[in-house]
Motif scaffolding. Structure first.
Motif, PDB file in Angstrom:
ATOM      1  N   LYS A  68      51.808  37.946  44.840  1.00  0.00           N
ATOM      2  CA  LYS A  68      50.634  38.394  44.307  1.00  0.00           C
ATOM      3  C   LYS A  68      49.464  37.695  45.161  1.00  0.00           C
ATOM      4  O   LYS A  68      49.727  36.656  45.561  1.00  0.00           O
ATOM      5  CB  LYS A  68      50.508  37.887  42.975  1.00  0.00           C
ATOM      6  CG  LYS A  68      49.361  38.291  41.944  1.00  0.00           C
ATOM      7  CD  LYS A  68      49.487  37.684  41.000  1.00  0.00           C
ATOM      8  CE  LYS A  68      48.247  37.815  39.804  1.00  0.00           C
ATOM      9  NZ  LYS A  68      48.284  37.443  38.606  1.00  0.00           N
ATOM     10  N   ARG A  69      48.727  38.380  45.093  1.00  0.00           N
ATOM     11  CA  ARG A  69      47.295  37.875  46.096  1.00  0.00           C
ATOM     12  C   ARG A  69      46.101  37.855  45.214  1.00  0.00           C
ATOM     13  O   ARG A  69      45.673  38.955  44.490  1.00  0.00           O
ATOM     14  CB  ARG A  69      46.933  38.599  47.183  1.00  0.00           C
ATOM     15  CG  ARG A  69      48.092  38.759  48.399  1.00  0.00           C
ATOM     16  CD  ARG A  69      47.834  39.685  49.583  1.00  0.00           C
ATOM     17  NE  ARG A  69      46.650  39.493  50.329  1.00  0.00           N
ATOM     18  CZ  ARG A  69      46.722  38.752  51.245  1.00  0.00           C
ATOM     19  NH1 ARG A  69      47.896  38.058  51.671  1.00  0.00           N
ATOM     20  NH2 ARG A  69      45.647  38.571  52.053  1.00  0.00           N
ATOM     21  N   THR A  70      45.351  36.748  45.016  1.00  0.00           N
ATOM     22  CA  THR A  70      44.280  36.348  44.353  1.00  0.00           C
ATOM     23  C   THR A  70      42.879  36.159  45.289  1.00  0.00           C
ATOM     24  O   THR A  70      43.200  35.558  46.196  1.00  0.00           O
ATOM     25  CB  THR A  70      44.561  35.471  43.444  1.00  0.00           C
ATOM     26  OG1 THR A  70      45.507  35.644  42.634  1.00  0.00           O
ATOM     27  CG2 THR A  70      43.321  35.327  42.506  1.00  0.00           C
ATOM     28  N   TYR A  71      41.878  36.781  44.969  1.00  0.00           N
ATOM     29  CA  TYR A  71      40.810  36.708  45.733  1.00  0.00           C
ATOM     30  C   TYR A  71      39.733  35.977  44.823  1.00  0.00           C
ATOM     31  O   TYR A  71      39.763  35.978  43.611  1.00  0.00           O
ATOM     32  CB  TYR A  71      40.222  38.394  46.150  1.00  0.00           C
ATOM     33  CG  TYR A  71      40.946  38.706  47.317  1.00  0.00           C
ATOM     34  CD1 TYR A  71      40.687  38.669  48.475  1.00  0.00           C
ATOM     35  CD2 TYR A  71      42.026  39.422  46.854  1.00  0.00           C
ATOM     36  CE1 TYR A  71      41.496  39.153  49.581  1.00  0.00           C
ATOM     37  CE2 TYR A  71      42.762  40.186  47.756  1.00  0.00           C
ATOM     38  CZ  TYR A  71      42.575  39.945  49.085  1.00  0.00           C
ATOM     39  OH  TYR A  71      43.310  40.566  50.032  1.00  0.00           O
ATOM     40  N   ALA A  76      36.749  35.076  39.499  1.00  0.00           N
ATOM     41  CA  ALA A  76      35.561  34.876  38.661  1.00  0.00           C
ATOM     42  C   ALA A  76      35.664  35.724  37.538  1.00  0.00           C
ATOM     43  O   ALA A  76      35.022  35.221  36.368  1.00  0.00           O
ATOM     44  CB  ALA A  76      34.433  35.383  39.495  1.00  0.00           C
ATOM     45  N   VAL A  77      36.184  37.017  37.700  1.00  0.00           N
ATOM     46  CA  VAL A  77      36.381  37.871  36.686  1.00  0.00           C
ATOM     47  C   VAL A  77      37.271  37.286  35.572  1.00  0.00           C
ATOM     48  O   VAL A  77      37.043  37.568  34.492  1.00  0.00           O
ATOM     49  CB  VAL A  77      36.800  39.152  37.047  1.00  0.00           C
ATOM     50  CG1 VAL A  77      37.197  39.976  35.966  1.00  0.00           C
ATOM     51  CG2 VAL A  77      35.875  39.926  38.031  1.00  0.00           C
ATOM     52  N   ARG A  78      38.321  36.748  36.146  1.00  0.00           N
ATOM     53  CA  ARG A  78      39.410  36.122  35.183  1.00  0.00           C
ATOM     54  C   ARG A  78      38.692  34.951  34.393  1.00  0.00           C
ATOM     55  O   ARG A  78      39.092  34.996  33.023  1.00  0.00           O
ATOM     56  CB  ARG A  78      40.663  35.459  35.918  1.00  0.00           C
ATOM     57  CG  ARG A  78      42.003  35.155  34.937  1.00  0.00           C
ATOM     58  CD  ARG A  78      43.133  34.669  35.707  1.00  0.00           C
ATOM     59  NE  ARG A  78      42.626  33.511  36.615  1.00  0.00           N
ATOM     60  CZ  ARG A  78      42.748  33.621  38.167  1.00  0.00           C
ATOM     61  NH1 ARG A  78      43.329  34.691  38.682  1.00  0.00           N
ATOM     62  NH2 ARG A  78      42.287  32.621  38.723  1.00  0.00           N
ATOM     63  N   GLU A  79      37.983  34.437  34.756  1.00  0.00           N
ATOM     64  CA  GLU A  79      37.195  33.102  34.126  1.00  0.00           C
ATOM     65  C   GLU A  79      35.776  33.711  33.321  1.00  0.00           C
ATOM     66  O   GLU A  79      35.339  33.006  32.520  1.00  0.00           O
ATOM     67  CB  GLU A  79      36.631  32.226  35.198  1.00  0.00           C
ATOM     68  CG  GLU A  79      37.789  31.402  35.610  1.00  0.00           C
ATOM     69  CD  GLU A  79      37.222  30.529  36.892  1.00  0.00           C
ATOM     70  OE1 GLU A  79      35.948  30.514  36.925  1.00  0.00           O
ATOM     71  OE2 GLU A  79      38.088  29.484  37.417  1.00  0.00           O
TER      72      GLU A  79
END
Length: 96
Positions: A68-71, A76-79
Motif C-alpha cells: 500500500k502506498r500513501t501520499y 490530509a483527507v484521512r485526517e
C-alpha cells in the motif's frame, strides 16, 4: 484630422503623479502580502510533511509490507484536514 492635444495644469500633473505613486505602493503592498501568505502556506505544508515523514508533496510512503502506498493528500483527507488538502493541491501535489 489632427489629434487633439490636452494641456494639464501643474496641479493636475502633480495630482496624477501622486495617484500613480499611491497605486504603485498599493500594488507593492499587495505583492508583499501575497508573498508572505505563500511563505506561511509553504511552512504549514513543510510542518505537515515533517510530522508525517513525507519528503515532499508528491512522495509516497509504502506500508510495512510494501503493498500500500500513501501520499500526503491521502493523509490530509484521512485526517479531515481539508485546508491542508487545498494547500497541497495549490502547491503542486498530484491528485491522481
Amino acid at each position: 484630422e489632427t489629434p487633439r492635444m490636452f494641456v494639464c495644469s501643474e496641479e493636475e500633473v502633480r495630482a496624477y503623479d501622486v495617484a500613480s505613486e499611491q497605486r504603485r505602493r498599493q500594488e507593492m503592498e499587495q505583492e508583499r502580502r501575497r508573498r508572505h501568505r505563500m511563505q506561511k502556506e509553504w511552512q504549514e505544508i513543510q510542518d505537515f510533511l515533517g510530522v508525517h515523514h513525507f519528503p515532499d508533496v508528491n512522495s509516497a510512503q509504502s506500508s510495512w509490507w510494501g503493498f500500500k502506498r500513501t501520499y500526503p493528500l491521502h493523509t490530509a483527507v484521512r485526517e479531515g484536514n481539508w485546508r491542508m488538502y487545498q494547500l497541497l493541491v495549490k502547491h503542486g501535489a498530484n491528485r491522481q
